[in-house]
Design an enzyme around this catalytic site. Sequence first.
Site, PDB file in Angstrom:
ATOM      1  N   GLY A   1       0.808  -1.226   0.000  1.00  0.00           N
ATOM      2  CA  GLY A   1       0.000   0.000   0.000  1.00  0.00           C
ATOM      3  C   GLY A   1       0.834   1.265   0.000  1.00  0.00           C
TER       4      GLY A   1
ATOM      5  NE  ARG B   1       8.696   6.497   0.610  1.00  0.00           N
ATOM      6  CZ  ARG B   1       9.981   6.697   0.535  1.00  0.00           C
ATOM      7  NH1 ARG B   1      10.526   7.694   1.148  1.00  0.00           N
ATOM      8  NH2 ARG B   1      10.726   5.893  -0.183  1.00  0.00           N
TER       9      ARG B   1
ATOM     10  CE  LYS C   1       8.508   7.775  -3.207  1.00  0.00           C
ATOM     11  NZ  LYS C   1       9.075   7.089  -4.367  1.00  0.00           N
TER      12      LYS C   1
ATOM     13  NE  ARG D   1       1.425   2.337  -6.654  1.00  0.00           N
ATOM     14  CZ  ARG D   1       2.644   2.820  -6.495  1.00  0.00           C
ATOM     15  NH1 ARG D   1       3.666   2.000  -6.504  1.00  0.00           N
ATOM     16  NH2 ARG D   1       2.850   4.104  -6.304  1.00  0.00           N
TER      17      ARG D   1
ATOM     18  CG  ASP E   1       5.363  -2.929  -4.553  1.00  0.00           C
ATOM     19  OD1 ASP E   1       6.085  -3.878  -4.929  1.00  0.00           O
ATOM     20  OD2 ASP E   1       5.775  -2.023  -3.822  1.00  0.00           O
TER      21      ASP E   1
HETATM   22  P1  AMP Z   1       9.162   0.621  -2.661  1.00  0.00           P
HETATM   23  O1  AMP Z   1       9.402  -0.767  -3.178  1.00  0.00           O
HETATM   24  O2  AMP Z   1      10.390   1.368  -2.274  1.00  0.00           O
HETATM   25  O3  AMP Z   1       8.321   1.410  -3.612  1.00  0.00           O
HETATM   26  O4  AMP Z   1       8.343   0.518  -1.287  1.00  0.00           O
HETATM   27  C1  AMP Z   1       7.770  -0.665  -0.814  1.00  0.00           C
HETATM   28  C2  AMP Z   1       6.684  -0.343   0.190  1.00  0.00           C
HETATM   29  O5  AMP Z   1       7.235   0.305   1.328  1.00  0.00           O
HETATM   30  C3  AMP Z   1       5.577   0.552  -0.316  1.00  0.00           C
HETATM   31  O6  AMP Z   1       4.368   0.094   0.216  1.00  0.00           O
HETATM   32  C4  AMP Z   1       5.953   1.891   0.237  1.00  0.00           C
HETATM   33  O7  AMP Z   1       4.840   2.725   0.409  1.00  0.00           O
HETATM   34  C5  AMP Z   1       6.570   1.520   1.574  1.00  0.00           C
HETATM   35  N1  AMP Z   1       7.527   2.515   2.057  1.00  0.00           N
HETATM   36  C6  AMP Z   1       8.757   2.794   1.558  1.00  0.00           C
HETATM   37  N2  AMP Z   1       9.343   3.773   2.269  1.00  0.00           N
HETATM   38  C7  AMP Z   1       8.477   4.126   3.244  1.00  0.00           C
HETATM   39  C8  AMP Z   1       8.498   5.081   4.307  1.00  0.00           C
HETATM   40  N3  AMP Z   1       9.540   5.869   4.519  1.00  0.00           N
HETATM   41  N4  AMP Z   1       7.412   5.148   5.099  1.00  0.00           N
HETATM   42  C9  AMP Z   1       6.350   4.357   4.909  1.00  0.00           C
HETATM   43  N5  AMP Z   1       6.268   3.449   3.945  1.00  0.00           N
HETATM   44  C10 AMP Z   1       7.309   3.323   3.103  1.00  0.00           C
HETATM   45 MG    MG Z   2       6.683   1.458  -4.371  1.00  0.00          MG
END
Ligand code: AMP
Ligand code: MG
Length: 534
Positions: A102, A105, A125, A202, A276
């Site tokens: 989900g 951020r 973001k 996505r 995702d």
């Molecule tokens: P990514 O593969 O980097 O796009 O992120 C994987 C998951 O981690 C996604 O659901 C993002 O929303 C979550 N995510 C990454 N960084 C953060 C953060 N600093 N705070 C909260 N959720 C995060």
């Molecule tokens: Mg992501």
Amino acid sequence: MKLSDLQFDNRFSSELPADSTTENRPRQVTQAAYSWVAPKPFESPELLAFSTEVAELVGIDADEAPEELARLFSGKALLPGMQPYAMCYGGHQFGNWAGQLGDGRAINLGEVINDRGEYWALQLKGAGPTPYSRTADGFAVLRSSIREFLCSEAMFHLGVPTTRALSLVTTGEQVMRDMFYDGRPGLEAGAVVCRVAPSFIRFGQFQLPASRQDYTLLKQFADFTLVNHFPHLMAAGSEPGAEHYAAMFAEVCQLTAKMVVQWERVGFVHGVMNTDNMSILGLTIDYGPYGWLDNYDPDWTPNTTDAGNRRYRFGNQAEIAHWNLYQLANALYPLIDDADPLEAGIASYRREVNELRQRTMASKLGLTTQDDSDGELVTELLALLAIVETDMTLFYRNLGGLKVGSLCDPQIPDEQLLEPLADCYYVLDQLDGPYVERMAAWLRRYGKRLQKEGSDDAARQQRMNRVNPRYVLRNYLAQLAIDKAEAGDYSVLHELFELIKRPYDEQPEFEKYAGKRPDWARERAGCSMLSCSS
Ligand code: AMP
Ligand code: MG
């Protein structure tokens, strides 16, 4: 249009089911496509960069006060019609099913309809935690926000399908990050990027309800996507059915193929092709530990988290997209109940990648006709580019300047034939006799091939210069902008933002940004290696 006159029509949140609780703490969210959540009102948001072009797309006047833009696009203030929410989705991370992920951020503000009748979804973001933040904080740091802002726009101007970036705002607050994952966390400046796209849906959005056997939500989701984003696949007045879902899947396969081959054309490595992070519209999305090839190396990945398996290395991206499409097909299967049309979609992906690759390589070489020998010509070139460290961007750009007359002149010795390419090489010692001989043989063969189709030098160079960029957002360039910005100097950020708007034009004032990666950047964090910490 004045900001207060922007028209919102929030289709996603009005047509799909909302999470019934509004409690903003990490939790599993079921039977819902999203959760209502308010962005965090930051203390002192400040506008660092703003894209007037993206503003124009959305219908925002360029002369709005920066203070107001900073408040709005950090989430501190909302316009009438904005209804912030975070999307619920799942995904495969590095090949493993990860369950619910989900928008941890990302906070969506809603969908604007501009005066051309186009819908543009706005998404912040780094604007604070959501029910999907899991163990993380919901924020983003300046360095990763600069990278996302610049790269989204660089990709767009290169002609690669991508989400766009409207603004880059610092929050005035600090965020704790363990940048190297080595147990030495430090405080960094927080920032928010406002992303803009027709949709942020996505693959993982279909996967999560499918994995929970929530076929009601899965169908709602597929219907919503079809009607709003693939309306041309539906006859007027018809109800979505199996054939429509299959047609949508086939189109997603085509769009994904186009995106991945465009990445190959410009030397872009996404770095985290988890499901995702795959857009249903075939847009490049979620700029994290991405990177650009300096020296052409199909095995290279910028993502240190992936250093072991190199799953997301440059040369594996089309394979991974294929794998990801398979996961999407599995998710859609319950709606179709027949594997054949989904298999057909996957097969069409393979064909499309092959055809597009062929056409792309022909255009990078300036060829206008097809010849049976072209496959070998390309294979040999890609082998040559990888055996000695050769700058990909400079190589193709310089190739466009070669003259058929010289390439076909047997009197010209091998070394001299390679001279126009001299600045593409990183390690001159690697240019030994066998290499020079092999490269020269390739150049002569290429010359003959051009001669055969009666290629005109000037016209070919013009064509090639529209396909082979002069400037890409080299890893070290983004890092230069970051180093300066972290010291309060945004000049390089702004220079690069100008530079990337005309990547195919010679820009003499920015000549310093055209050169190959300097030696200091070879092993430096942020330049050659990036972690997911952002
Ligand atoms: P990514 O593969 O980097 O796009 O992120 C994987 C998951 O981690 C996604 O659901 C993002 O929303 C979550 N995510 C990454 N960084 C953060 C953060 N600093 N705070 C909260 N959720 C995060
Ligand atoms: Mg992501």
